[in-house]
Design an enzyme around this catalytic site. Structure first.
Site, PDB file in Angstrom:
ATOM      1  N   SER A  55       0.814  -1.226   0.000  1.00 22.29           N
ATOM      2  CA  SER A  55       0.000   0.000   0.000  1.00 22.29           C
ATOM      3  C   SER A  55       0.846   1.274   0.000  1.00 22.29           C
ATOM      4  O   SER A  55       0.455   2.284  -0.573  1.00 22.29           O
ATOM      5  CB  SER A  55      -0.939   0.007   1.206  1.00 22.29           C
ATOM      6  OG  SER A  55      -0.202   0.081   2.403  1.00 22.29           O
TER       7      SER A  55
ATOM      8  N   ASP B  93       6.122  -2.003   3.187  1.00 21.47           N
ATOM      9  CA  ASP B  93       6.634  -3.267   2.663  1.00 21.47           C
ATOM     10  C   ASP B  93       7.875  -2.950   1.853  1.00 21.47           C
ATOM     11  O   ASP B  93       7.812  -2.199   0.878  1.00 21.47           O
ATOM     12  CB  ASP B  93       5.552  -3.922   1.810  1.00 21.47           C
ATOM     13  CG  ASP B  93       4.297  -4.178   2.632  1.00 21.47           C
ATOM     14  OD1 ASP B  93       4.363  -5.053   3.505  1.00 21.47           O
ATOM     15  OD2 ASP B  93       3.291  -3.474   2.427  1.00 21.47           O
TER      16      ASP B  93
ATOM     17  N   ASP C  64       7.905  -4.547   6.930  1.00 19.03           N
ATOM     18  CA  ASP C  64       8.212  -5.911   6.509  1.00 19.03           C
ATOM     19  C   ASP C  64       9.416  -5.830   5.585  1.00 19.03           C
ATOM     20  O   ASP C  64       9.342  -5.163   4.545  1.00 19.03           O
ATOM     21  CB  ASP C  64       7.039  -6.513   5.720  1.00 19.03           C
ATOM     22  CG  ASP C  64       5.890  -6.926   6.635  1.00 19.03           C
ATOM     23  OD1 ASP C  64       6.086  -6.952   7.859  1.00 19.03           O
ATOM     24  OD2 ASP C  64       4.811  -7.225   6.101  1.00 19.03           O
TER      25      ASP C  64
ATOM     26  N   TYR D 250     -12.744  -8.260   2.123  1.00 22.28           N
ATOM     27  CA  TYR D 250     -11.335  -7.958   1.873  1.00 22.28           C
ATOM     28  C   TYR D 250     -10.490  -9.096   2.424  1.00 22.28           C
ATOM     29  O   TYR D 250     -10.656  -9.497   3.573  1.00 22.28           O
ATOM     30  CB  TYR D 250     -10.974  -6.646   2.592  1.00 22.28           C
ATOM     31  CG  TYR D 250      -9.634  -6.056   2.204  1.00 22.28           C
ATOM     32  CD1 TYR D 250      -9.561  -4.967   1.344  1.00 22.28           C
ATOM     33  CD2 TYR D 250      -8.446  -6.591   2.700  1.00 22.28           C
ATOM     34  CE1 TYR D 250      -8.335  -4.417   0.986  1.00 22.28           C
ATOM     35  CE2 TYR D 250      -7.224  -6.054   2.344  1.00 22.28           C
ATOM     36  CZ  TYR D 250      -7.168  -4.965   1.496  1.00 22.28           C
ATOM     37  OH  TYR D 250      -5.965  -4.421   1.140  1.00 22.28           O
TER      38      TYR D 250
HETATM   39  N1  LIG Z   1       1.504 -13.990   4.083  1.00 24.93           N
HETATM   40  C1  LIG Z   1       1.968 -13.472   2.948  1.00 24.93           C
HETATM   41  N2  LIG Z   1       2.560 -14.250   2.034  1.00 24.93           N
HETATM   42  C2  LIG Z   1       3.027 -13.748   0.891  1.00 24.93           C
HETATM   43  N3  LIG Z   1       2.969 -12.476   0.561  1.00 24.93           N
HETATM   44  C3  LIG Z   1       2.395 -11.648   1.401  1.00 24.93           C
HETATM   45  C4  LIG Z   1       1.867 -12.086   2.647  1.00 24.93           C
HETATM   46  N4  LIG Z   1       1.367 -11.029   3.286  1.00 24.93           N
HETATM   47  C5  LIG Z   1       1.596  -9.986   2.490  1.00 24.93           C
HETATM   48  N5  LIG Z   1       2.206 -10.342   1.350  1.00 24.93           N
HETATM   49  C6  LIG Z   1       2.622  -9.467   0.234  1.00 24.93           C
HETATM   50  O1  LIG Z   1       2.896  -8.201   0.765  1.00 24.93           O
HETATM   51  C7  LIG Z   1       2.063  -7.231   0.159  1.00 24.93           C
HETATM   52  C8  LIG Z   1       1.648  -6.183   1.165  1.00 24.93           C
HETATM   53  O2  LIG Z   1       0.936  -6.774   2.191  1.00 24.93           O
HETATM   54  P1  LIG Z   1       0.360  -5.970   3.413  1.00 24.93           P
HETATM   55  O3  LIG Z   1      -0.236  -6.972   4.323  1.00 24.93           O
HETATM   56  O4  LIG Z   1       1.399  -5.076   3.974  1.00 24.93           O
HETATM   57  O5  LIG Z   1      -0.856  -5.169   2.765  1.00 24.93           O
HETATM   58  P2  LIG Z   1      -0.963  -3.747   2.101  1.00 24.93           P
HETATM   59  O6  LIG Z   1      -1.704  -3.891   0.822  1.00 24.93           O
HETATM   60  O7  LIG Z   1       0.381  -3.115   2.023  1.00 24.93           O
HETATM   61  O8  LIG Z   1      -1.924  -2.981   3.114  1.00 24.93           O
HETATM   62  P3  LIG Z   1      -1.561  -2.284   4.517  1.00 24.93           P
HETATM   63  O9  LIG Z   1      -1.816  -0.841   4.254  1.00 24.93           O
HETATM   64  O10 LIG Z   1      -2.509  -2.869   5.488  1.00 24.93           O
HETATM   65  O11 LIG Z   1      -0.135  -2.587   4.833  1.00 24.93           O
HETATM   66  C9  LIG Z   1       0.910  -8.023  -0.395  1.00 24.93           C
HETATM   67  O12 LIG Z   1       0.336  -7.396  -1.473  1.00 24.93           O
HETATM   68  C10 LIG Z   1       1.567  -9.302  -0.799  1.00 24.93           C
HETATM   69  O13 LIG Z   1       2.174  -9.161  -2.059  1.00 24.93           O
HETATM   70 MG   LIG Z   2       1.594  -3.037   3.684  1.00 26.09          MG
HETATM   71 MG   LIG Z   3       3.162  -5.937   4.954  1.00 25.66          MG
END
Ligand SMILES: Nc1ncnc2c1ncn2[C@@H]1O[C@H](COP(=O)(O)OP(=O)(O)OP(=O)(O)O)[C@@H](O)[C@H]1O
Ligand SMILES: [Mg+2]
Ligand SMILES: [Mg+2]
Length: 571
Positions: A89, A102, A154, A224
């Protein structure tokens, strides 16, 4: 001649720009997003930029140190480089105040993943800004999770088959994927997909506002998240991106209305793609329903643009598809009303009615008598298999929809003896019996740091819910859900030896009627459904459509039965 770049695999539906009333609605949308807390402050944004600068320096320092250890000259070690990329995001520009960053650390080939979990790990630990660190080297995608200056991050690592990773490197060239192992490929995929999505939308700012709205809407409506069979963040991003391609000059408000219309009428399983699916240099599968039967089974395919293209929505089941489509229908109605000034944007974001909607529910309670790490693992497993239970249930003749709720409910109790444990196992999860647990100590944010509680034995509980739309037309035929539940129970139990210890891990699947749902599923102040009583004797209750949930409610709503289907010892 007017030249406009064509985005996507077809020309646009309309190249019209926004009208004055549309612009006004778009401003109202942005105001509503602000009210919903979608945006962070400028100071918070600046902090993220600062953190990323530090992480970039750490990445280069990391590569330098490992290179030196391998006897490289100072110059060569410096030239080995190292670069961070972001995805998720934050990269898409739709993060909120609580979002993580991320981050991917890209390193040259002489740096190993082990080095990431030792050398880079130590560099992080030396920083005063580090609040928390949790390395997970054995994950499907190995990751170091940290909290840094109060922000969750992450950190993934990918090693390329190149001698140097200069700061100018981009990841768009698919030849960079040659000779990489699976874990590196997976780590790179997030960044490559996000980068491409941003390249493929005509106006990033329009896309971002529309996606922020869709993310809030999907969360409020409970649709979601990939794990339970709904689109996740990347899939929603691609769905919005495709609409932006079809209406390249529209404002976000219009994009939202067209989003609901187009996807309601979409000829699923025709895939949503942002560009032609490409071939590439690797021996890996690219999504192709003509070749692979599995790909033909995808019900609402949304395909990632970066090679190797994959389906981001393979977890969608017949049930979740129906739920998503009915939310699209609702989206059309509400946004049409918004455009004729009969409703406003906050109506689009109203909370779901999952716990008011079905007559029957299955509750899947995962419990652990142990530590939180064990519970996290056990819950993770049971959660990841829940969609298989959904598939088994929806295959039964009398079930129209088996609708998994998209989030988990968690509670932790302290216990003193086996009686307490039995009490919890028997009475947790039903409104009728939950009052029997009120004498036990529950861990809350307020008491979790208490020394006296730290010593106590704990029982962790996490519950998942499936709403059942049962076909009641043919009342003679009973729907027997025991077999799918037992199969699911055994699947989880027998996944590995550790989870077979039923003294520690249990899984309780119960059939619960609407009026027996436990208090935990309702927000404070939310009216819980109460059965309307029609007999004379209880006439005083007539007209009482619901009661507000008190903080601790010991009342029993009615006498409907709650059956346990899969018990701890049922394997
Ligand atoms: N358990 C997982 N296994 C593999 N890839 C993951 C996993 N969790 C997240 N990802 C990868 O990391 C990306 C970002 O995940 P994240 O959970 O941080 O959500 P986000 O879309 O960044 O929303 P947020 O604003 O909540 O962080 C995902 O789009 C996916 O590609
Ligand atoms: Mg994220
Ligand atoms: Mg993440």
């Amino acid at each position: 001649m007017n030249y406009q770049k064509v985005y996507g695999i077809t020309g646009p539906v309309s190249v019209a720009g926004p009208t004055a009333p549309e612009n006004k609605l778009n401003d109202a949308l942005i105001q509503e997003l602000k009210k919903e807390g979608s945006f962070e402050t400028e100071a918070e944004t600046a902090k993220r930029v600062e953190i990323l600068k530090i992480l970039q320096e750490l990445a280069q320092n990391f590569v330098y140190q490992v290179s030196k250890k391998k006897n490289m000259s100072d110059g060569m070690a410096k030239d080995a480089g190292g670069k961070i990329f972001t995805f998720g995001s934050y990269k898409l520009g739709v993060h909120g105040p609580g979002s993580d960053i991320d981050t991917l650390v890209v390193v040259p080939k002489h740096i190993m993943r082990e080095d990431f979990f030792t050398v880079f790990d130590s560099l992080l630990r030396e920083r005063p800004e580090l609040d928390e660190i949790a390395p997970v080297p054995d994950a499907f995608v190995p990751v170091i999770k940290i909290k840094f200056s109060g922000i969750s991050i992450d950190l993934l690592c990918a090693r390329l088959d190149v001698a140097q990773v200069p700061i100018t490197l981009t990841l768009s060239d698919k030849n960079l994927l040659r000779n990489l192992d699976e874990k590196d490929l997976r780590a790179l995929n997030g960044t490559r997909v996000t980068d491409e999505i941003l390249e493929l939308v005509p106006k990033t700012s329009v896309f971002r506002i529309a996606l922020r709205a869709i993310k809030i809407w999907a969360n409020r409506r409970g649709i979601y998240g990939n794990v339970f069979g709904f689109p996740g963040g990347v899939a929603w991003a691609m769905l919005v991106a495709r609409i932006c391609q079809l209406y390249p000059n529209a404002c976000s408000a219009v994009i939202l209305n067209r989003f609901f219309k187009i996807y309601s009428e979409w000829k699923w399983p025709q895939p949503v793609v942002l560009k032609p699916i490409e071939d590439g240099p690797l021996q890996v599968r690219v999504w192709n329903p003509k070749i692979y039967a599995q790909d033909r089974s995808h019900r609402m395919p949304v395909i990632t643009p970066a090679y190797p293209s994959m389906c981001a929505t393979h977890n969608i089941s017949d049930s979740t598809k129906k739920v998503i489509l009915s939310e699209f229908e609702r989206g059309i109605k509400v946004t049409n009303d918004i455009f004729s000034n009969k409703q406003s944007w906050n109506n689009l974001f109203e909370k779901h009615d999952f716990f008011h909607k079905y007559k029957f529910y299955l509750t899947v309670a995962v419990t652990t008598k142990g530590d939180d790490e064990q519970h996290l693992k056990w819950t993770g497993l049971v959660e990841s298999k829940l969609r298989l239970l959904v598939l088994k249930l929806e295959a039964l003749a009398g079930i129209n929809i088996a609708h998994p709720f998209f989030a988990l409910f968690g509670t932790t109790y302290c216990y003193d003896n086996e009686n307490d444990v039995q009490n919890i196992l028997e009475n947790y999860g039903s409104h009728k019996t939950e009052n029997k647990l009120q004498n036990l100590i529950k861990i809350t944010d307020d008491n979790k740091e208490d020394e006296s509680l730290k010593e106590k034995a704990k029982m962790y509980l996490t519950t998942m819910y499936i709403g059942l739309d049962v076909n009641v037309e043919n009342k003679k035929e009973k729907v027997d859900i025991h077999i799918p539940c037992a199969e699911y129970f055994n699947l989880c139990r027998n996944f590995n030896e550790e989870f077979q210890d039923n003294n520690i891990f249990s899984l309780i699947i119960r059939y619960v009627k609407l009026y027996d749902l436990p208090s935990e599923v309702y927000d404070e102040g939310e009216r819980r459904p109460i059965k309307k009583k029609t007999s004379k004797r209880t006439k005083e209750n007539d007209g009482d459509a619901g009661s507000k949930r008190p903080k601790s409610d010991a009342r029993s709503a009615d006498t409907a039965s709650t059956k346990a289907i899969g018990q701890t010892a049922a394997a």
